[in-house]
Scaffold this active site. Structure first.
Site, short mmCIF file in Angstrom:
data_model
loop_
_atom_site.label_atom_id
_atom_site.label_comp_id
_atom_site.label_asym_id
_atom_site.label_seq_id
_atom_site.Cartn_x
_atom_site.Cartn_y
_atom_site.Cartn_z
N PRO A 113 0.85 -1.19 0.00
CA PRO A 113 0.00 0.00 0.00
C PRO A 113 0.89 1.24 0.00
O PRO A 113 1.84 1.30 0.78
CB PRO A 113 -0.77 -0.12 1.32
CG PRO A 113 0.03 -1.04 2.18
CD PRO A 113 0.79 -1.94 1.26
N MET A 114 0.61 2.19 -0.88
CA MET A 114 1.40 3.43 -0.89
C MET A 114 0.51 4.62 -1.23
O MET A 114 0.05 4.76 -2.37
CB MET A 114 2.56 3.32 -1.88
CG MET A 114 3.71 2.46 -1.37
SD MET A 114 5.17 2.54 -2.42
CE MET A 114 4.64 1.61 -3.85
N CYS A 159 1.60 2.97 9.90
CA CYS A 159 1.92 4.30 9.35
C CYS A 159 2.61 5.15 10.41
O CYS A 159 2.05 5.40 11.49
CB CYS A 159 0.67 4.99 8.84
SG CYS A 159 1.05 6.63 8.19
N LYS A 202 -1.29 -4.97 8.73
CA LYS A 202 0.10 -4.64 8.37
C LYS A 202 0.72 -3.93 9.56
O LYS A 202 0.19 -2.91 10.02
CB LYS A 202 0.12 -3.77 7.12
CG LYS A 202 1.53 -3.40 6.66
CD LYS A 202 1.50 -2.87 5.22
CE LYS A 202 2.88 -2.44 4.74
NZ LYS A 202 3.22 -1.06 5.09
N GLY A 220 10.02 -4.98 3.05
CA GLY A 220 11.14 -4.10 3.38
C GLY A 220 12.39 -4.46 2.61
O GLY A 220 12.90 -5.58 2.71
N ARG A 231 8.72 0.77 -2.48
CA ARG A 231 9.38 1.82 -3.26
C ARG A 231 10.01 1.33 -4.55
O ARG A 231 10.02 2.06 -5.55
CB ARG A 231 10.42 2.53 -2.38
CG ARG A 231 9.75 3.42 -1.33
CD ARG A 231 10.70 3.79 -0.23
NE ARG A 231 11.09 2.61 0.54
CZ ARG A 231 11.94 2.63 1.54
NH1 ARG A 231 12.49 3.77 1.89
NH2 ARG A 231 12.24 1.52 2.20
#
Ligand SMILES: Cc1cc2nc3c(=O)[nH]c(=O)nc-3n(C[C@H](O)[C@H](O)[C@H](O)COP(=O)(O)O)c2cc1C
Length: 323
Positions: A22-23, A105, A144, A206, A230
């Site tokens: 999720p971003m 978050c 998450k 990660g 990313r």
């Protein structure tokens, strides 16, 4: 050699264990769909504020931007009030295959509202939220989390057990502490400890930058799925490479600059076809991300940065990528 079994989350069977993380600000509909088309077994929505979903009618229309072609999708909500989280469900359930709860978050604003990674300090408080959502929906509910508040307080195994006991169907674990935010290395040993602790599927997250990293994460931690953030930005092709390596033991070559350019054009076409609303700054931002991996990427990004409308953007892309 890692053994890949098909990942199943509740009643949802994934084609492969590769997940788009999720971003917020990245995972627009077109980007999710392109990652799906390039091989992601599961895509996540950006986090959506549960109170916002219930109360902010006008924004709701912007956030609810899902299409059937991108399925299966996990739609992520963030919150701290079980009642609000349950009330937000009817808005997302028609589109979601999985409901994911954000406990990771680290943004100041979210922490200030005692949400997201606030729970890495108070993992026992996740129980009532997960319980409430699980009881209110037939969809699989996942969570998450991060590995703890800071390096002195790693609590990922305990937190994962709380998540499992509260009825979650799977857990995604980002191998960083809340204090780390996005810096430093992700701790894959901590991810392995989660895998050793719980029975539900574990999705490791990660620092997966290459297909080799995805395979290594699975080998080193034993996790059932991997989640890429990313490194997928401007790079849906990474999912093709991961899928080829993990599922067929095949190594795909690095993308050429021309290929990067063509993928960018494909993204822009998809964006126009599928996005509810065309936002030029968003399109331009994605275009800059697609430069990564191309020759003279910094020059390309600078040229794109200067353009003020889409006609010029297209001209710059064709010139810079020689297509
Ligand atoms: C721009 C950006 C936005 C993000 N938004 C979310 C989000 O909405 N929900 C969430 O759970 N994590 C979010 N994350 C965290 C990612 O899902 C992921 O956990 C993190 O980037 C680590 O994975 P990576 O090393 O592959 O990037 C975000 C990360 C970035 C860089």
């Amino acid at each position: 050699m890692v053994k890949i079994s098909k990942l199943r989350i509740g009643n949802v069977k994934l084609e492969n264990p590769l997940c788009l993380a999720p971003m917020l600000g990245v995972n627009c509909t077109a980007f999710r769909l392109m990652c799906h088309n390039y091989g992601a077994g599961l895509v996540y929505s950006p986090m959506i504020h549960s109170v916002g979903l219930v109360k902010a009618e006008r924004n709701r229309d912007v956030w609810i931007d899902f299409v059937k072609e991108e399925k299966p999708i996990a739609i992520q909500i963030v919150g701290n009030d079980p009642k609000m989280m349950v009330e937000s469900l009817p808005y997302i359930e028609p589109y979601a295959d999985i409901i994911d709860l954000n406990f990771g978050c680290p943004d100041k604003d979210i922490l200030g509202q005692k949400m997201g990674a606030f729970f890495s300090k108070h993992p026992e408080q996740m129980s009532k939220l997960i319980n409430a959502v699980v009881s209110a929906t037939d969809k699989p509910v996942t969570a998450k989390i991060r590995i703890g508040w800071d390096s002195q307080h790693l609590n990922q195994a305990n937190a994962a057990k709380i998540v499992e006991d509260a009825g979650a169907a799977a857990i995604a674990i980002h191998g960083r502490t809340t204090k780390q935010r996005y810096s430093g290395n992700a701790n894959w040993d901590a991810i392995k400890q989660v895998k050793d602790k719980v029975e539900i599927p574990v999705i490791g997250n990660g620092d997966i930058r290459t297909a080799g990293d995805a395979r290594q994460m699975m080998e080193k931690t034993g996790c059932d799925g991997v989640m890429i953030g990313r490194s997928a930005m401007g790079n849906p092709y990474l999912f093709k490479r991961c899928e080829a390596l993990l599922m067929k033991n095949k190594r795909l070559p690095d993308p050429t600059t021309e290929q990067k350019g063509n993928e960018l054009l494909e993204f822009i076409e998809l964006y126009h076809k599928i996005q509810k609303k065309v936002k030029f700054p968003e399109l331009k931002q994605h275009a800059m991300w697609f430069c990564t991996g191309a020759k003279a990427a910094a020059d390309k990004r600078r040229a794109i940065m200067r353009v003020k409308d889409e006609k010029k953007l297209m001209a710059v892309i064709r010139k810079e990528f020689k297509i």
